[in-house]
Scaffold this motif. Structure first.
Motif, mmCIF file in Angstrom:
data_model
loop_
_atom_site.group_PDB
_atom_site.id
_atom_site.type_symbol
_atom_site.label_atom_id
_atom_site.label_comp_id
_atom_site.label_asym_id
_atom_site.label_seq_id
_atom_site.Cartn_x
_atom_site.Cartn_y
_atom_site.Cartn_z
ATOM 1 N N THR A 1 -36.603 -16.555 -21.371
ATOM 2 C CA THR A 1 -37.414 -15.456 -21.911
ATOM 3 C C THR A 1 -36.902 -14.081 -21.496
ATOM 4 N N GLU A 2 -36.064 -14.011 -20.472
ATOM 5 C CA GLU A 2 -35.456 -12.725 -20.119
ATOM 6 C C GLU A 2 -34.597 -12.194 -21.255
ATOM 7 N N ASP A 3 -34.027 -13.099 -22.047
ATOM 8 C CA ASP A 3 -33.201 -12.688 -23.187
ATOM 9 C C ASP A 3 -34.029 -12.464 -24.446
ATOM 10 N N TRP A 4 -35.300 -12.893 -24.423
ATOM 11 C CA TRP A 4 -36.185 -12.729 -25.581
ATOM 12 C C TRP A 4 -37.531 -12.191 -25.097
ATOM 13 N N PRO A 5 -37.515 -10.985 -24.531
ATOM 14 C CA PRO A 5 -38.740 -10.440 -23.929
ATOM 15 C C PRO A 5 -39.824 -10.168 -24.968
ATOM 16 N N GLY A 6 -41.057 -10.419 -24.566
ATOM 17 C CA GLY A 6 -42.190 -10.098 -25.426
ATOM 18 C C GLY A 6 -42.534 -11.128 -26.469
ATOM 19 N N VAL A 7 -41.715 -12.185 -26.616
ATOM 20 C CA VAL A 7 -41.980 -13.186 -27.652
ATOM 21 C C VAL A 7 -43.038 -14.174 -27.191
ATOM 22 N N LEU A 8 -42.841 -14.754 -26.026
ATOM 23 C CA LEU A 8 -43.691 -15.842 -25.562
ATOM 24 C C LEU A 8 -44.785 -15.332 -24.616
ATOM 25 N N THR A 9 -45.995 -15.833 -24.833
ATOM 26 C CA THR A 9 -47.132 -15.480 -23.986
ATOM 27 C C THR A 9 -47.451 -16.586 -22.997
ATOM 28 N N LYS A 10 -47.381 -17.835 -23.476
ATOM 29 C CA LYS A 10 -47.830 -18.966 -22.658
ATOM 30 C C LYS A 10 -47.045 -20.215 -23.037
ATOM 31 N N ARG B 1 -31.602 -25.686 -24.695
ATOM 32 C CA ARG B 1 -31.179 -25.238 -26.028
ATOM 33 C C ARG B 1 -32.314 -25.293 -27.039
ATOM 34 N N ALA B 2 -33.111 -26.351 -27.011
ATOM 35 C CA ALA B 2 -34.213 -26.491 -27.975
ATOM 36 C C ALA B 2 -35.263 -25.409 -27.752
ATOM 37 N N MET B 3 -35.566 -25.118 -26.489
ATOM 38 C CA MET B 3 -36.562 -24.087 -26.190
ATOM 39 C C MET B 3 -36.072 -22.706 -26.616
ATOM 40 N N LEU C 1 -40.322 -18.381 -33.114
ATOM 41 C CA LEU C 1 -41.386 -17.592 -32.502
ATOM 42 C C LEU C 1 -41.101 -16.093 -32.554
ATOM 43 N N ALA C 2 -39.831 -15.699 -32.566
ATOM 44 C CA ALA C 2 -39.512 -14.279 -32.728
ATOM 45 C C ALA C 2 -39.959 -13.788 -34.102
ATOM 46 N N ARG C 3 -39.872 -14.638 -35.118
ATOM 47 C CA ARG C 3 -40.348 -14.263 -36.461
ATOM 48 C C ARG C 3 -41.866 -14.136 -36.473
ATOM 49 N N VAL C 4 -42.551 -15.030 -35.737
ATOM 50 C CA VAL C 4 -44.003 -14.934 -35.650
ATOM 51 C C VAL C 4 -44.398 -13.643 -34.940
ATOM 52 N N ARG C 5 -43.699 -13.322 -33.846
ATOM 53 C CA ARG C 5 -44.006 -12.094 -33.098
ATOM 54 C C ARG C 5 -43.788 -10.855 -33.954
ATOM 55 N N ALA C 6 -42.802 -10.903 -34.848
ATOM 56 C CA ALA C 6 -42.506 -9.739 -35.691
ATOM 57 C C ALA C 6 -43.665 -9.394 -36.607
#
Length: 305
Positions: free
Chosen positions: A271-280, A214-216, A224-229
């Motif tokens: 990350t399958e539900d939030w594609p493209g947000v996380l790199t590493k 849940r925390a992740m 992180l989605a806001r940062v990616r935006a």
């Protein structure tokens, strides 16, 4: 400003959050140990005037790895909801062992000692039984320090229901964090097994995602989605932390030392539900630094492609 001075200046901004400070210090040290150039170049949350984002982007640090700059946020791997008696037992055992071993740990290789033990058998144990085990753990740790290597004396290990403690050495980040206590038997409703070749791990992550994950997931969708935006071209990383540490009230914080392969599978599902947000993503644990998302064979990151 030199690389080391820049990193130190950013770390000083985190002085109000010791866990976060030591986690980023360990990340930089771990990356450099792998032969990579790594430095902290800023903290968007704490240095708003240095960044042109409006509103401020919710991320802990900007990091440059091998010349590639990106953002990293820190979060603990939270322990699942546990039996209150088990939590109280862990608090007591960890607190007592840390106090007993702190001075001895200063003489250990690296200046630190870690103890790995099961919590379950301690539940309901009498004070006399606990004191006997404490003395044996201290004796084992003393002999390990004297010999300069982990040591187990099978003749003096706890008998009956008590588990066999494992004792080893680690690098101490500072004089206040010389002893690490880990519990092996925390459960989160998941099961797993290593594949016959020893390289793969199969586990059930459904129930774990609703507790530990849940925390992740919150980090990805809320921060992180806001940062990616606003930064679609930069790498974005997550620093997961499963090191047992004392919180502000002097009690061990509820963290979960999951195997890296389990965290990798859990992150892949999220990350399958939030594609493209996380790199590493990296895990910093009592055992060191290890990549758990992206190319897990490499410690650095690449520009999103």
């Amino acid at each position: 400003m030199s690389t080391d001075n820049m990193t130190e200046s950013v770390l000083r901004l985190m002085i109000d959050k010791p866990r976060e400070l030591t986690a980023f210090a360990s990340l930089i040290a771990g990356l450099r140990h792998q032969g990579l150039s790594a430095e902290l170049t800023g903290s968007p949350e704490r240095q708003e005037s240095l960044y042109s984002y409006a509103p401020t982007i919710p991320v802990d640090a900007e990091i440059e790895i091998n010349g590639v700059a990106g953002f990293v946020d820190h979060t603990v791997v939270p322990a699942p909801q546990e039996n209150p008696l088990r939590v109280a037992t862990q608090d007591t055992v960890a607190h007592d062992l840390i106090n007993l071993l702190r001075d001895l740990a200063a003489e250990a290789p690296g200046g630190g000692i870690w103890v790995s033990i099961d919590a379950g058998p301690w539940m309901g144990a009498s004070k006399k039984e606990r004191d006997r085990l404490y003395r044996r753990v201290v004796d084992m740790a003393t002999k390990a320090v004297e010999r300069g290597k982990p040591f187990v004396d099978l003749r003096k290990l706890p008998q009956g229901p008590f588990p066999l403690p494992a004792i080893g050495f680690c690098e101490a980040l500072d004089s206040d964090h010389r002893v690490t206590i880990g519990f092996n038997d925390l459960t989160a409703g998941w099961s797993g097994r290593v594949s016959p070749d020893g390289r793969g791990w199969s586990c059930t992550v459904g129930e774990m995602r609703n507790s530990v994950g849940r925390a992740m997931e919150s980090k990805l969708k809320k921060q992180l989605a806001r940062v990616r935006a606003v930064e679609p071209e930069k790498p974005i990383g997550l620093l997961l932390d499963s090191r047992p540490m004392h919180g502000k009230k002097g009690k061990p914080e509820p963290v979960f030392d999951l195997p890296p392969l389990v965290l990798s599978q859990l992150l892949s599902a999220i990350t399958e539900d939030w594609p493209g947000v996380l790199t590493k993503a990296w895990l910093i644990s009592p055992h060191g630094l290890i990549p758990v998302y992206g190319d897990t064979q490499k410690f650095d990151w690449e520009l999103p492609g």
